[in-house]
Write a protein that holds these residues in place. Structure first.
Motif, PDB file in Angstrom:
ATOM      1  N   GLY A  59       0.825  -1.212   0.000  1.00 15.35           N
ATOM      2  CA  GLY A  59       0.000   0.000   0.000  1.00 15.35           C
ATOM      3  C   GLY A  59       0.857   1.258   0.000  1.00 15.35           C
ATOM      4  O   GLY A  59       0.549   2.242  -0.691  1.00 15.35           O
ATOM      5  N   THR A  60       1.926   1.219   0.751  1.00 15.95           N
ATOM      6  CA  THR A  60       2.842   2.361   0.783  1.00 15.95           C
ATOM      7  C   THR A  60       3.525   2.544  -0.563  1.00 15.95           C
ATOM      8  O   THR A  60       3.663   3.680  -1.051  1.00 15.95           O
ATOM      9  N   ARG A  61       3.922   1.424  -1.166  1.00 18.76           N
ATOM     10  CA  ARG A  61       4.595   1.519  -2.479  1.00 18.76           C
ATOM     11  C   ARG A  61       3.644   2.075  -3.545  1.00 18.76           C
ATOM     12  O   ARG A  61       4.028   2.935  -4.345  1.00 18.76           O
ATOM     13  N   ILE A  62       2.402   1.592  -3.530  1.00 25.91           N
ATOM     14  CA  ILE A  62       1.434   2.093  -4.519  1.00 25.91           C
ATOM     15  C   ILE A  62       1.135   3.568  -4.261  1.00 25.91           C
ATOM     16  O   ILE A  62       0.998   4.364  -5.188  1.00 25.91           O
ATOM     17  N   GLY A  63       1.062   3.939  -2.996  1.00 26.68           N
ATOM     18  CA  GLY A  63       0.846   5.347  -2.672  1.00 26.68           C
ATOM     19  C   GLY A  63       1.957   6.242  -3.199  1.00 26.68           C
ATOM     20  O   GLY A  63       1.724   7.394  -3.569  1.00 26.68           O
ATOM     21  N   SER A  64       3.161   5.707  -3.268  1.00 26.89           N
ATOM     22  CA  SER A  64       4.276   6.504  -3.793  1.00 26.89           C
ATOM     23  C   SER A  64       4.133   6.723  -5.298  1.00 26.89           C
ATOM     24  O   SER A  64       4.672   7.682  -5.850  1.00 26.89           O
ATOM     25  N   VAL A  65       3.408   5.816  -5.963  1.00 29.74           N
ATOM     26  CA  VAL A  65       3.175   5.975  -7.405  1.00 29.74           C
ATOM     27  C   VAL A  65       2.068   6.987  -7.668  1.00 29.74           C
ATOM     28  O   VAL A  65       2.151   7.808  -8.589  1.00 29.74           O
ATOM     29  N   THR A  66       1.019   6.935  -6.843  1.00 33.50           N
ATOM     30  CA  THR A  66      -0.165   7.764  -7.104  1.00 33.50           C
ATOM     31  C   THR A  66      -0.107   9.111  -6.392  1.00 33.50           C
ATOM     32  O   THR A  66      -0.978   9.955  -6.629  1.00 33.50           O
ATOM     33  N   GLY A  67       0.866   9.311  -5.536  1.00 31.86           N
ATOM     34  CA  GLY A  67       0.884  10.540  -4.742  1.00 31.86           C
ATOM     35  C   GLY A  67       0.040  10.406  -3.496  1.00 31.86           C
ATOM     36  O   GLY A  67      -0.451  11.400  -2.959  1.00 31.86           O
ATOM     37  N   GLY A  68      -0.123   9.185  -3.049  1.00 29.49           N
ATOM     38  CA  GLY A  68      -0.908   8.906  -1.845  1.00 29.49           C
ATOM     39  C   GLY A  68      -2.183   8.162  -2.185  1.00 29.49           C
ATOM     40  O   GLY A  68      -2.655   8.188  -3.326  1.00 29.49           O
ATOM     41  N   LEU A  69      -2.719   7.446  -1.190  1.00 28.81           N
ATOM     42  CA  LEU A  69      -3.997   6.757  -1.333  1.00 28.81           C
ATOM     43  C   LEU A  69      -4.972   7.312  -0.302  1.00 28.81           C
ATOM     44  O   LEU A  69      -4.586   7.589   0.836  1.00 28.81           O
ATOM     45  N   PRO A  70      -6.219   7.509  -0.678  1.00 29.28           N
ATOM     46  CA  PRO A  70      -7.198   8.038   0.272  1.00 29.28           C
ATOM     47  C   PRO A  70      -7.444   7.065   1.418  1.00 29.28           C
ATOM     48  O   PRO A  70      -7.392   5.849   1.237  1.00 29.28           O
ATOM     49  N   THR A  71      -7.718   7.617   2.596  1.00 28.89           N
ATOM     50  CA  THR A  71      -7.897   6.794   3.789  1.00 28.89           C
ATOM     51  C   THR A  71      -9.335   6.754   4.283  1.00 28.89           C
ATOM     52  O   THR A  71      -9.637   6.053   5.233  1.00 28.89           O
ATOM     53  N   ARG A  72     -10.211   7.532   3.659  1.00 24.83           N
ATOM     54  CA  ARG A  72     -11.605   7.539   4.110  1.00 24.83           C
ATOM     55  C   ARG A  72     -12.538   7.785   2.928  1.00 24.83           C
ATOM     56  O   ARG A  72     -12.112   8.260   1.870  1.00 24.83           O
ATOM     57  N   CYS A  73     -13.812   7.462   3.148  1.00 26.67           N
ATOM     58  CA  CYS A  73     -14.826   7.595   2.105  1.00 26.67           C
ATOM     59  C   CYS A  73     -14.877   9.025   1.570  1.00 26.67           C
ATOM     60  O   CYS A  73     -14.912   9.991   2.341  1.00 26.67           O
ATOM     61  N   GLY A  74     -14.856   9.153   0.264  1.00 25.95           N
ATOM     62  CA  GLY A  74     -14.985  10.453  -0.381  1.00 25.95           C
ATOM     63  C   GLY A  74     -13.677  11.153  -0.643  1.00 25.95           C
ATOM     64  O   GLY A  74     -13.633  12.109  -1.412  1.00 25.95           O
ATOM     65  N   GLU A  75     -12.605  10.682  -0.016  1.00 25.39           N
ATOM     66  CA  GLU A  75     -11.324  11.384  -0.156  1.00 25.39           C
ATOM     67  C   GLU A  75     -10.672  11.068  -1.507  1.00 25.39           C
ATOM     68  O   GLU A  75     -10.789   9.962  -2.029  1.00 25.39           O
ATOM     69  N   VAL A  76      -9.988  12.083  -2.050  1.00 21.07           N
ATOM     70  CA  VAL A  76      -9.212  11.930  -3.278  1.00 21.07           C
ATOM     71  C   VAL A  76      -7.804  12.420  -2.995  1.00 21.07           C
ATOM     72  O   VAL A  76      -7.613  13.500  -2.443  1.00 21.07           O
ATOM     73  N   ARG A  77      -6.843  11.615  -3.352  1.00 15.51           N
ATOM     74  CA  ARG A  77      -5.446  12.029  -3.218  1.00 15.51           C
ATOM     75  C   ARG A  77      -4.748  11.877  -4.556  1.00 15.51           C
ATOM     76  O   ARG A  77      -5.263  11.220  -5.466  1.00 15.51           O
ATOM     77  N   GLY A  78      -3.558  12.458  -4.665  1.00 17.86           N
ATOM     78  CA  GLY A  78      -2.817  12.300  -5.894  1.00 17.86           C
ATOM     79  C   GLY A  78      -1.900  13.460  -6.180  1.00 17.86           C
ATOM     80  O   GLY A  78      -1.475  14.181  -5.267  1.00 17.86           O
ATOM     81  N   THR A  79      -1.621  13.636  -7.452  1.00 17.22           N
ATOM     82  CA  THR A  79      -0.720  14.681  -7.919  1.00 17.22           C
ATOM     83  C   THR A  79      -1.451  15.525  -8.959  1.00 17.22           C
ATOM     84  O   THR A  79      -2.661  15.384  -9.146  1.00 17.22           O
ATOM     85  N   ASP A  80      -0.734  16.373  -9.646  1.00 20.53           N
ATOM     86  CA  ASP A  80      -1.358  17.176 -10.706  1.00 20.53           C
ATOM     87  C   ASP A  80      -1.877  16.288 -11.829  1.00 20.53           C
ATOM     88  O   ASP A  80      -2.810  16.662 -12.541  1.00 20.53           O
ATOM     89  N   ARG A  81      -1.276  15.112 -12.032  1.00 23.71           N
ATOM     90  CA  ARG A  81      -1.651  14.244 -13.149  1.00 23.71           C
ATOM     91  C   ARG A  81      -2.412  12.998 -12.723  1.00 23.71           C
ATOM     92  O   ARG A  81      -3.172  12.436 -13.524  1.00 23.71           O
ATOM     93  N   VAL A  82      -2.216  12.538 -11.520  1.00 25.12           N
ATOM     94  CA  VAL A  82      -2.803  11.277 -11.086  1.00 25.12           C
ATOM     95  C   VAL A  82      -3.729  11.515  -9.897  1.00 25.12           C
ATOM     96  O   VAL A  82      -3.348  12.203  -8.941  1.00 25.12           O
ATOM     97  N   SER A  83      -4.946  10.970  -9.987  1.00 25.38           N
ATOM     98  CA  SER A  83      -5.891  11.058  -8.874  1.00 25.38           C
ATOM     99  C   SER A  83      -6.242   9.651  -8.421  1.00 25.38           C
ATOM    100  O   SER A  83      -6.520   8.782  -9.252  1.00 25.38           O
ATOM    101  N   ALA A  84      -6.245   9.446  -7.111  1.00 24.47           N
ATOM    102  CA  ALA A  84      -6.666   8.171  -6.532  1.00 24.47           C
ATOM    103  C   ALA A  84      -7.957   8.415  -5.759  1.00 24.47           C
ATOM    104  O   ALA A  84      -7.976   9.190  -4.801  1.00 24.47           O
ATOM    105  N   LEU A  85      -9.043   7.779  -6.205  1.00 23.24           N
ATOM    106  CA  LEU A  85     -10.362   7.973  -5.621  1.00 23.24           C
ATOM    107  C   LEU A  85     -10.702   6.801  -4.717  1.00 23.24           C
ATOM    108  O   LEU A  85     -10.473   5.640  -5.081  1.00 23.24           O
TER     109      LEU A  85
END
Length: 211
Positions: A59-85
Motif C-alpha cells: 500500500g505504501t509503495r502504490i501510494g508513492s506511485v499515485t501521490g498517496g492513497l485516500p484513507t476515508r470515504c470520499g477522499e481523493v489524493r494524488g498529484t497534478d496528473r494522477v488522482s486516486a479515488l
C-alpha cells in the motif's frame, strides 16, 4: 472481406477509436447553455482499479506511485496528473491522462503492478471500462439534483470529494472537481443513456427563467 492488416500497437488504431459518447458530441455542444451549464465528454483517460491493504508495504509503495492513497470515504489524493479515488476500505480508482497509459509511452499501469509485486491485492487496467463526463456551470448542481440522492449542497459536498452514487438511476463515481464543476465516471455501456439523461435535465435552463 476480413481486415487482415497487422496491428502495430495502439497508436496505429488512434484514428478509428471511438469513445462511448462520441456520437453525442454535437448534442452536448448544442445542449450546453454557456454561462449556465455545459456538458462534454473527456474520453480516453487512463484508469486502474487497485485493491490493496493501506497499511501494508505494498500500500505504501502504490501510494508513492499515485501521490498517496485516500484513507476515508470520499477522499481523493494524488498529484497534478494522477488522482486516486476512494471506492472502498481497500479499493481505489486511479485516474490519469490518456498518455499515462503504458501503450502510449507512459508507465502508470506497469508502475502500479510493480509496486504491488507479489503482495495480496490487484491492479486491473480499466481504461476502457468507463468514460468521463464533465458537467460544469452555476446550474450543474441543479441538473444533478434531479436524479442524484446525495446531498450536493456545498456545505456537504466539498470540491475534491468523490463518491459512488447513482445519477438518473445509473451507477457512477461522482467527483466534485470545483465549486461548480463535476466529473462523472459511468461505465461505457451506460454512457449513451446517461448522456441523453443529462441533456434532457439541462434543457429547461436554455429557456428564460419564469419569475
Amino acid at each position: 472481406m476480413a481486415n487482415t492488416a497487422a496491428f502495430t500497437g495502439i497508436n496505429g488504431l488512434r484514428e478509428i477509436r471511438r469513445s462511448p459518447a462520441s456520437h453525442l458530441a454535437e448534442a452536448f455542444d448544442t445542449g450546453s447553455v454557456q454561462g449556465t451549464v455545459t456538458l462534454k465528454e473527456g474520453p480516453f483517460q487512463t484508469m486502474a482499479g487497485v485493491r490493496v491493504d493501506l497499511g501494508s508495504e505494498a500500500g505504501t509503495r502504490i501510494g508513492s506511485v499515485t501521490g498517496g492513497l485516500p484513507t476515508r470515504c470520499g477522499e481523493v489524493r494524488g498529484t497534478d496528473r494522477v488522482s486516486a479515488l476512494w471506492l472502498g476500505p481497500q479499493e481505489f480508482l486511479v485516474v490519469a491522462p490518456e498518455d499515462a497509459h503504458d501503450s502510449l509511452g507512459g508507465d502508470l499501469i506497469g508502475s502500479l503492478k510493480s509496486a504491488l509485486g507479489d503482495a495480496a491485492g490487484q491492479v486491473v487496467d480499466l481504461s476502457a471500462n468507463r468514460t468521463t463526463f464533465e458537467l460544469s456551470g452555476p446550474r450543474a448542481r441543479a441538473v444533478l439534483e434531479k436524479g442524484c440522492a446525495l446531498d450536493l449542497h456545498p456545505r456537504t459536498l466539498k470540491p475534491g470529494t468523490a463518491l459512488n452514487t447513482e445519477v438518473g438511476n445509473i451507477p457512477v463515481v461522482l467527483f466534485k472537481t470545483g465549486e461548480e464543476s463535476f466529473r462523472l465516471f459511468p461505465r461505457a455501456s451506460f454512457a449513451d443513456y446517461l448522456g441523453r439523461w443529462l441533456l434532457d435535465s439541462m434543457r429547461e435552463f436554455a429557456s428564460p427563467e419564469v419569475p
